[in-house]
Design a protein around this motif. Structure first.
Motif, PDB file in Angstrom:
ATOM      1  N   GLU A 133       0.868  -1.169   0.000  1.00 37.55           N
ATOM      2  CA  GLU A 133       0.000   0.000   0.000  1.00 37.55           C
ATOM      3  C   GLU A 133       0.907   1.222   0.000  1.00 37.55           C
ATOM      4  N   ASN A 134       0.370   2.355  -0.352  1.00 44.34           N
ATOM      5  CA  ASN A 134       1.151   3.583  -0.457  1.00 44.34           C
ATOM      6  C   ASN A 134       1.306   4.238   0.914  1.00 44.34           C
ATOM      7  N   SER A 135       2.068   3.600   1.790  1.00 44.81           N
ATOM      8  CA  SER A 135       2.335   4.165   3.110  1.00 44.81           C
ATOM      9  C   SER A 135       3.681   3.655   3.602  1.00 44.81           C
ATOM     10  N   GLY A 136       4.329   4.463   4.435  1.00 42.83           N
ATOM     11  CA  GLY A 136       5.602   4.070   5.017  1.00 42.83           C
ATOM     12  C   GLY A 136       6.686   3.839   3.990  1.00 42.83           C
ATOM     13  N   ILE A 137       6.772   4.730   2.994  1.00 43.49           N
ATOM     14  CA  ILE A 137       7.731   4.570   1.909  1.00 43.49           C
ATOM     15  C   ILE A 137       8.665   5.773   1.840  1.00 43.49           C
ATOM     16  N   SER A 138       9.658   5.702   0.987  1.00 46.88           N
ATOM     17  CA  SER A 138      10.625   6.783   0.798  1.00 46.88           C
ATOM     18  C   SER A 138      10.935   6.916  -0.683  1.00 46.88           C
ATOM     19  N   LEU A 139      11.239   8.125  -1.121  1.00 42.55           N
ATOM     20  CA  LEU A 139      11.646   8.353  -2.505  1.00 42.55           C
ATOM     21  C   LEU A 139      13.155   8.248  -2.675  1.00 42.55           C
ATOM     22  N   ILE A 140      13.872   7.945  -1.607  1.00 43.84           N
ATOM     23  CA  ILE A 140      15.314   7.710  -1.687  1.00 43.84           C
ATOM     24  C   ILE A 140      15.490   6.204  -1.879  1.00 43.84           C
ATOM     25  N   PRO A 141      16.025   5.781  -3.034  1.00 45.94           N
ATOM     26  CA  PRO A 141      16.060   4.349  -3.359  1.00 45.94           C
ATOM     27  C   PRO A 141      16.616   3.437  -2.271  1.00 45.94           C
ATOM     28  N   ASN A 142      17.761   3.735  -1.697  1.00 49.61           N
ATOM     29  CA  ASN A 142      18.327   2.832  -0.685  1.00 49.61           C
ATOM     30  C   ASN A 142      17.459   2.771   0.569  1.00 49.61           C
ATOM     31  N   THR A 143      16.868   3.887   0.955  1.00 55.74           N
ATOM     32  CA  THR A 143      15.967   3.897   2.106  1.00 55.74           C
ATOM     33  C   THR A 143      14.699   3.119   1.789  1.00 55.74           C
ATOM     34  N   LEU A 144      14.164   3.306   0.573  1.00 56.56           N
ATOM     35  CA  LEU A 144      12.990   2.540   0.151  1.00 56.56           C
ATOM     36  C   LEU A 144      13.274   1.051   0.225  1.00 56.56           C
ATOM     37  N   PHE A 145      14.442   0.647  -0.258  1.00 51.78           N
ATOM     38  CA  PHE A 145      14.792  -0.768  -0.220  1.00 51.78           C
ATOM     39  C   PHE A 145      14.704  -1.309   1.204  1.00 51.78           C
ATOM     40  N   GLU A 146      15.290  -0.599   2.150  1.00 54.07           N
ATOM     41  CA  GLU A 146      15.296  -1.059   3.544  1.00 54.07           C
ATOM     42  C   GLU A 146      13.880  -1.120   4.114  1.00 54.07           C
ATOM     43  N   LEU A 147      13.045  -0.142   3.783  1.00 52.12           N
ATOM     44  CA  LEU A 147      11.663  -0.157   4.258  1.00 52.12           C
ATOM     45  C   LEU A 147      10.889  -1.327   3.662  1.00 52.12           C
ATOM     46  N   LEU A 148      11.098  -1.574   2.367  1.00 49.51           N
ATOM     47  CA  LEU A 148      10.398  -2.683   1.706  1.00 49.51           C
ATOM     48  C   LEU A 148      10.910  -4.042   2.175  1.00 49.51           C
ATOM     49  N   ALA A 149      12.166  -4.106   2.577  1.00 52.12           N
ATOM     50  CA  ALA A 149      12.751  -5.374   3.030  1.00 52.12           C
ATOM     51  C   ALA A 149      11.957  -5.958   4.202  1.00 52.12           C
ATOM     52  N   GLN A 150      11.380  -5.088   5.012  1.00 49.46           N
ATOM     53  CA  GLN A 150      10.603  -5.541   6.163  1.00 49.46           C
ATOM     54  C   GLN A 150       9.271  -6.149   5.750  1.00 49.46           C
ATOM     55  N   ARG A 151       8.769  -5.807   4.569  1.00 47.82           N
ATOM     56  CA  ARG A 151       7.475  -6.289   4.086  1.00 47.82           C
ATOM     57  C   ARG A 151       7.595  -7.458   3.114  1.00 47.82           C
ATOM     58  N   ALA A 152       8.779  -7.656   2.564  1.00 47.52           N
ATOM     59  CA  ALA A 152       8.981  -8.659   1.509  1.00 47.52           C
ATOM     60  C   ALA A 152       8.921 -10.080   2.046  1.00 47.52           C
TER      61      ALA A 152
END
Length: 186
Positions: A133-152
C-alpha cells in the motif's frame, strides 16, 4: 539514478519462472531532471525452491543480469521479493507495458530526482501488483529498499540481522546509527 541514493528497478516474476526487468530514469542517464524513459529487458527464467521462492542461484542470476543492464557490479544488487498472485503479476506486466509504450511515444513522466524518480516507479509497480500500500515509503532508493525489506517475503542477499559493533555509532537521539547506511539500527 541517484549517485548516493542508489537505484530501484522492478522485476516481474511469473509462476512459470518467466521474468522481465523494468526501470525508469532520465533520458541519457545520470541526470537530476529531464525527460523520463522506461526500459524493459527480458531475463532468464528463474527456478523456485520447495518454499515457492526463487532459489539462491536464481537470485544470483537475476542480480547478474540486472547489473549488466545497469552497468553495475552484481555484488551491489539487492532484491526484495514480493510473492503475489499470477493475476497481480499480470496487472504489473500490463502497467509496465503501458509505461513502456508511453515512453516509446516520448510521453513518459518527466524524471525529477526529488519526486518522480526510479523509486516512485518501483512503488507504483508494487501498488499495481497489490504487493504494498502507499504508506511508510521513501523516494530515496536505498531507504525505500530497507523499508520494503521488512514487508517482503524474501530478500537477496539475506540481510545482516545485526551490524557488527564497529559499524555502529551513537547518535544524539540515542539511536544506534549504521556507519555503512546512515540509518537507525534498533
Amino acid at each position: 539514478e541517484l549517485p548516493l541514493g542508489g537505484h530501484e528497478g522492478s522485476i516481474s516474476v511469473h509462476a512459470d519462472g518467466t521474468t522481465e526487468y523494468a526501470r525508469f530514469g532520465p533520458v541519457g542517464g545520470s541526470r537530476p531532471f529531464g525527460a523520463g524513459q522506461v526500459d524493459t529487458y527480458p531475463l532468464k527464467a528463474v527456478q523456485f525452491g520447495p518454499d515457492g521462492l526463487p532459489t539462491d542461484a536464481a537470485y544470483k542470476a537475476l542480480a547478474e543480469q540486472a547489473a549488466g543492464f545497469e552497468h553495475q557490479d552484481p555484488g551491489t544488487v539487492r532484491m526484495n521479493y514480493f510473492k503475489t498472485s499470477e493475476a497481480d503479476t499480470l496487472a504489473l506486466d500490463a502497467w509496465i507495458a503501458r509505461m513502456k509504450a508511453a515512453s516509446d511515444r516520448k510521453q513518459a513522466p518527466t524524471y525529477d530526482v526529488t519526486r518522480q524518480n526510479c523509486a516512485t516507479f518501483c512503488i507504483a509497480g508494487l501498488i499495481q501488483s497489490q504487493a504494498i500500500e502507499n504508506s511508510g515509503i521513501s523516494l530515496i532508493p536505498n531507504t525505500l529498499f530497507e523499508l520494503l525489506a521488512q514487508r517482503a517475503a524474501d530478500n537477496y542477499p539475506a540481510p545482516r540481522k545485526k551490524p557488527p559493533a564497529e559499524d555502529i555509532q551513537k547518535s544524539h537521539r540515542g539511536c544506534l546509527i549504521s556507519r555503512e547506511t546512515g540509518e537507525c539500527v534498533k
